[in-house]
Enzyme design. Structure first.
Site, short mmCIF file in Angstrom:
data_model
loop_
_atom_site.label_atom_id
_atom_site.label_comp_id
_atom_site.label_asym_id
_atom_site.label_seq_id
_atom_site.Cartn_x
_atom_site.Cartn_y
_atom_site.Cartn_z
N MET A 142 -1.33 3.80 0.10
CA MET A 142 -0.82 3.25 1.35
C MET A 142 -1.99 2.77 2.18
O MET A 142 -2.96 3.49 2.40
CB MET A 142 -0.02 4.32 2.11
CG MET A 142 0.47 3.87 3.47
SD MET A 142 1.52 2.40 3.38
CE MET A 142 1.23 1.70 5.00
N ASN A 149 -2.95 2.36 5.20
CA ASN A 149 -3.21 2.73 6.60
C ASN A 149 -4.57 2.19 7.05
O ASN A 149 -5.58 2.40 6.38
CB ASN A 149 -3.22 4.25 6.74
CG ASN A 149 -2.07 4.92 6.05
OD1 ASN A 149 -0.92 4.59 6.27
ND2 ASN A 149 -2.38 5.87 5.18
N GLU A 188 -5.26 -2.29 -1.93
CA GLU A 188 -5.22 -1.71 -0.58
C GLU A 188 -6.26 -2.35 0.34
O GLU A 188 -6.00 -2.52 1.54
CB GLU A 188 -5.42 -0.20 -0.65
CG GLU A 188 -4.44 0.54 -1.55
CD GLU A 188 -2.98 0.14 -1.32
OE1 GLU A 188 -2.59 -0.07 -0.15
OE2 GLU A 188 -2.25 0.02 -2.31
#
Length: 942
Positions: A347, A349, A382
């Protein structure tokens, strides 16, 4: 008769004069009045005005008001969690409390504030006017439905016109173990003293995408409502707190206990779903020459050097992106963290990227080159998100592809910086999987209308192969259409113009259009806004060329043509040519009117479409492949197989032509054609491995793969691997197919190497372990299974655990498979993030498939309740356990599950359920029509 009246003539004359004079005077007055009005217009008296309508009702959809705009948050979180239980007197508490102050701007007079909250207990809500600190009396309601609205009704009203207000809330929440929001996770840490038992550890971490920031604090939880976040975390000693920005810690005393307070710098303006929090007793290593770039993981993994490969390549990929995109990475830090239990592979973030351990950590001793490549690919994906998604964010989830398609497509460029050349594999990894989903009526366009995507379930369903892989394929096609150089120039304009903002598809299109004279809107709208993709049909006798929507299950589809750039070569002319097909057709193209030549279209599969030919051209291509396959480009050797098999599944091509296309593989050693052939022959196995046809299929595959197995046999027997990366993949294919279909020397090799492993000498190369473990377990007994289960429990390297976990699903023992299925619901045996993939592994096994389906169907309510909110792969679960479905009774069971969901008003994986029902209907029809032909063809090849 009546009486008469009379007057004198003099009187009458006088009256007449007076009357005429009066009339003339009146006329004169009217004229003068009109002249005066013309000179000086009188003011129109004001009309009575109605008071402005002040909204008090909830929106008709599930979206927040667009006139309340958050500017900043101050969030304080205090999790009552210990990283370890050090004595019998310490009580572990899975609980947190906190407070939040959000400053927002009101652009319209209102008596209502709407934001989101979910699974939190609010203990105080206050609204104050910024600057004056004037408190506005209010009351609030939490809507416990799909809206998750926190509705605050004011006694007075918000002023509008850009007036600022502060909303202060205090709240309490539970740290669940559901992998969503701010959740708790357990893991085991090896004791430093070998005589002591391993120790259980706890961590808290977050997964907020797509709609779970509201589970941590009340917020405006929509991607377009960006704000600056100021985070403070109060935590127990012995814990490191991490968030998106740099933090500083200090100790304090609260209620007689020691706590630490970590205060983080302000974030850039960002969406709520990109926030991240982690509290753990982890170690870290720093990335060389990268200021404030660290990788966090379990202490044991850091000490063993498992984070070193990620540290080596992160900076290289980041620099590559900075050069490609023309923008520096915008944050002051970049932390990456490997989590033992995380619901998705990774993920993005902002500033604190979270990964499953196998997606970030690599063990040189037990890791395969495929594991290493996987780490590079995930990091590249990512890091691409730091620009596509974080810096520039889609306005609403209906255009999620603007985030995910770009990250997928750009990752193929990013990994080049880490010395991985994977661009030729794009057709296998992105195009072919996207073709499968997008050939169903229940697929969806890349860009949907905003109102079509409302609930969390609907948002989650968009995280699929259409959004990621089709989106990436369309970007690749667009880049080829406008040239790679023009495409990247337009992308730099897009990123620079919209940094820190939100976008829609048209924003991207306008930026790209600045770099070309081509009609991008006309070309792209057909690929972005409508569902599906076309099949181009070329009739070489007449040159007729046409297109229509390709559907796996014959249906109506739509009649809207795509704009298709057809690239092609002919057998007597090696030059690449291009033509644009705009019409549905048929249109007569002289260049395709051939006699003795063959034509091959969609060179290197740059277009997102399939190609069908007349039977004569197919036969010419077949002969070319068998005579000199190198005349056909490598990627097209794989794509010809995939097109032919899927055209046959869609009743557009005789199945024997598709099967005949595999015959050239007996002499082929390249990975792309073999992988494409095996994936499509696997469909025949799935359709027929429960019938009498399977015996002939097994014999054919054994004959077909023998040459490939022998090509790599010397490497395999010496526990070595070839140098070329795609050859390494094909070595695994050779072992997998040969052992699965009974080639004696393959099974002997696998069982022999496995026996050495059991005896303490693991000479199996990490590349080959997955398949050799599986083959040995399939041929072995309960003792072999128990040995692998013990190895699985003991190893702490995630990638090695994955290989062992897969092997356990290969047994033919029904009772072992049933026990293994039960293990998937026990997180102490199979961690939550591995539940779906483990069940799918079991379903891949013909002995395990009916067990897995019965298990999922029987446990569906529990699975959706326990996992539905936090794991976005329930669609993958349905897809995996129903791949073999080709019988009427199986179709009815699927429809009953759908009826049960509708009855219980559940929306879990609704689109995926529609897709597997549609696929099952197509399978039933295809098997009924083709079973005998398939059986005859395979028998004829023995």
């Amino acid at each position: 008769m009546a009486k008469g009246t009379c007057i004198s003539k003099a009187v009458a004359g006088g009256i007449g004069v007076i009357t005429v004079s009066s009339v003339c005077g009146l006329v004169m007055m009217v004229v003068m009045f009109q002249v005066e009005i013309a000179r000086n217009r009188p003011l129109v008296p004001p009309r009575p005005t109605k008071p402005p309508v002040i909204p008090t009702d909830l929106p008709t959809n599930l979206r927040l008001y667009d006139y309340l705009i958050p500017e900043s948050y101050k969030v304080v979180l205090q999790p009552y969690l210990y990283a370890a239980i050090t004595n019998n007197y310490t009580n572990q508490s899975f609980f947190f409390k906190g407070n939040s102050t959000v400053r927002f701007k009101c652009m319209k007079v209102s008596k209502t504030i709407l934001l989101h909250v979910h699974n939190l207990n609010l203990t105080n809500v206050e609204v104050r006017k910024s600057g004056t600190n004037e408190k506005l009396e209010s009351r609030y309601t939490i809507h416990y439905n799909e809206s998750n609205f926190l509705e605050i009704q004011l006694n007075g009203q918000l002023s509008g016109n850009g007036t600022y207000y502060d909303l202060f809330t205090t709240f309490e929440g539970e740290l669940f173990e559901d992998l969503a929001g701010l959740y708790v996770s357990r893991y085991t840490e090896k004791s430093k003293d070998e005589e002591e038992e391993d120790e259980e550890r706890f961590l808290a971490t977050s997964m907020l995408q797509p709609t779970d920031a509201r589970r941590v604090f009340p917020c405006f939880d929509e991607p377009a409502l960006k704000a600056v976040f100021n985070i403070t975390i109060i935590h127990r000693p012995g814990i490191t707190a991490l968030s998106n920005e740099m933090g500083a810690s200090g100790s304090t005393e609260i209620d007689g206990e020691e706590w630490f307070v970590t205060t983080f710098d302000s974030t850039p303006i960002m969406s709520t779903y990109l926030l991240a929090f982690t509290l753990a007793n982890f170690e870290y290593i720093s990335i060389p020459s990268g200021a404030n770039m660290d990788i966090y993981a379990r202490r044991e993994a850091i000490a063993a050097g498992h984070a070193e490969y990620a540290a080596e390549i992160t900076r290289k990929i980041l620099i590559r992106y900075e050069n490609e995109f023309g923008l520096k990475y915008p944050l002051k830090k970049l932390y990456q963290i490997a989590l033992p239990d995380f619901s998705v592979e990774a993920m993005e973030n902002w500033g604190l990227i979270s990964y499953q351990e196998s997606s970030l950590l690599f063990d040189e001793d037990t890791g395969s080159t495929f594991d290493k490549e996987w780490v590079a690919t995930r990091i590249a994906h990512e890091l691409a998100h730091q620009w596509f998604g974080n810096l520039v964010t889609m306005r609403w989830w209906n255009e999620l592809w603007l985030n995910e398609a770009f990250a997928t497509y750009m990752s193929y460029t990013g990994v080049e910086a880490a010395d991985w050349d994977l661009k030729d594999l794009f057709v296998l990894r992105e195009i072919q999987p996207a073709f499968q989903v997008d050939s169903l009526n229940s697929s969806h366009p890349l860009s949907l209308h905003e109102n079509d995507i409302q609930t969390s379930s609907e948002i989650i369903e968009l995280f699929d192969d259409v959004t990621y892989s089709k989106g990436a394929a369309v970007l690749r096609m667009l880049s080829a259409f406008m040239t790679d150089e023009a495409f990247m120039k337009g992308i730099r304009i897009y990123l620079n113009n919209f940094k820190n903002n939100n976008t829609v598809y048209n924003d991207l299109l306008e930026c790209l259009q600045k770099e070309t004279n081509l009609d991008l809107e006309g070309f792209m709208s057909t690929w972005i806004e409508q569902v599906g993709y076309p099949v181009i049909t070329i009739i070489t006798q007449t040159g007729e060329t046409s297109q229509e929507q390709f559907l796996l299950k014959p249906g109506v589809g739509h009649n809207i043509p795509w704009q298709v750039q057809i690239t092609y070569i002919k057998s007597d002319d090696s030059g690449l040519k291009r033509d644009l097909l705009r019409e549905k057709g048929p249109v007569r193209w002289q260049q395709f009117q051939l006699k003795d030549q063959w034509v091959l279209a969609n060179i290197n599969c740059t277009g997102f479409y399939r190609v069908n030919y007349d039977e004569e051209n197919w036969n010419k291509l077949l002969m070319q492949l068998e005579k000199n396959r190198h005349m056909i480009p490598l990627i097209n050797r794989g794509q010809l197989i995939d097109d032919a098999f899927n055209l046959a599944r869609a009743h557009r091509l005789n199945v024997t032509i598709a099967l005949s296309l595999t015959k050239f593989l007996v002499n082929e050693t390249e990975y792309i054609p073999w992988e494409s052939g095996l994936k499509n022959l696997d469909h025949f196995i799935l359709m027929f491995d429960r019938s009498e046809v399977y015996g002939a299929i097994t014999k054919y595959l054994r004959k077909l793969v023998t040459g490939l197995y022998e090509h790599f046999e010397e490497y395999t027997n010496n526990a070595t691997i070839p140098e070329d990366h795609t050859d390494q993949y094909n070595q695994v294919n050779a072992i997998s197919v040969a052992c699965a279909h009974g080639l004696p020397k393959c099974i002997e090799m696998a069982t022999s190497l496995f026996m050495d492993y059991k005896n303490g000498t693991n000479m199996i190369h990490p590349n080959l372990r997955r398949e050799i473990y599986c083959s040995a377990i399939a041929a072995g007994d309960e003792d072999d299974w128990e040995f692998v289960w013990e190895e699985y429990q003991m190893t702490t390297v995630a990638a090695e655990k994955d290989k062992l976990r897969y092997a356990l699903s290969c047994t033919k023992e029904i009772w072992l498979l049933n026990r293994y299925l039960e293990y998937t619901l026990d997180p102490s045996k199979i961690i939550k993030m591995d539940m779906v993939s483990t069940i799918n592994y079991i379903a891949k096994n013909v002995a395990g498939q009916p067990l897995a389906w019965d298990f999922v169907r029987g446990k569906w309510s529990y699975i959706t309740q326990e996992y539905g909110a936090g794991i976005i792969s329930l669609g993958s679960l349905l897809d995996g356990v129903t791949k073999r479905f080709s019988r009427d009774v199986e179709l009815e069971e699927l429809k009953q599950l759908q009826r049960d969901q509708d009855k219980n008003e559940q929306g879990f994986a609704a689109r995926a359920l529609e897709q597997v029902i549609e696929r099952t209907e197509a399978n039933i029809k295809w098997v009924n029509e083709n079973k005998q032909n398939v059986k005859d063809w395979f028998n004829g090849e023995l």
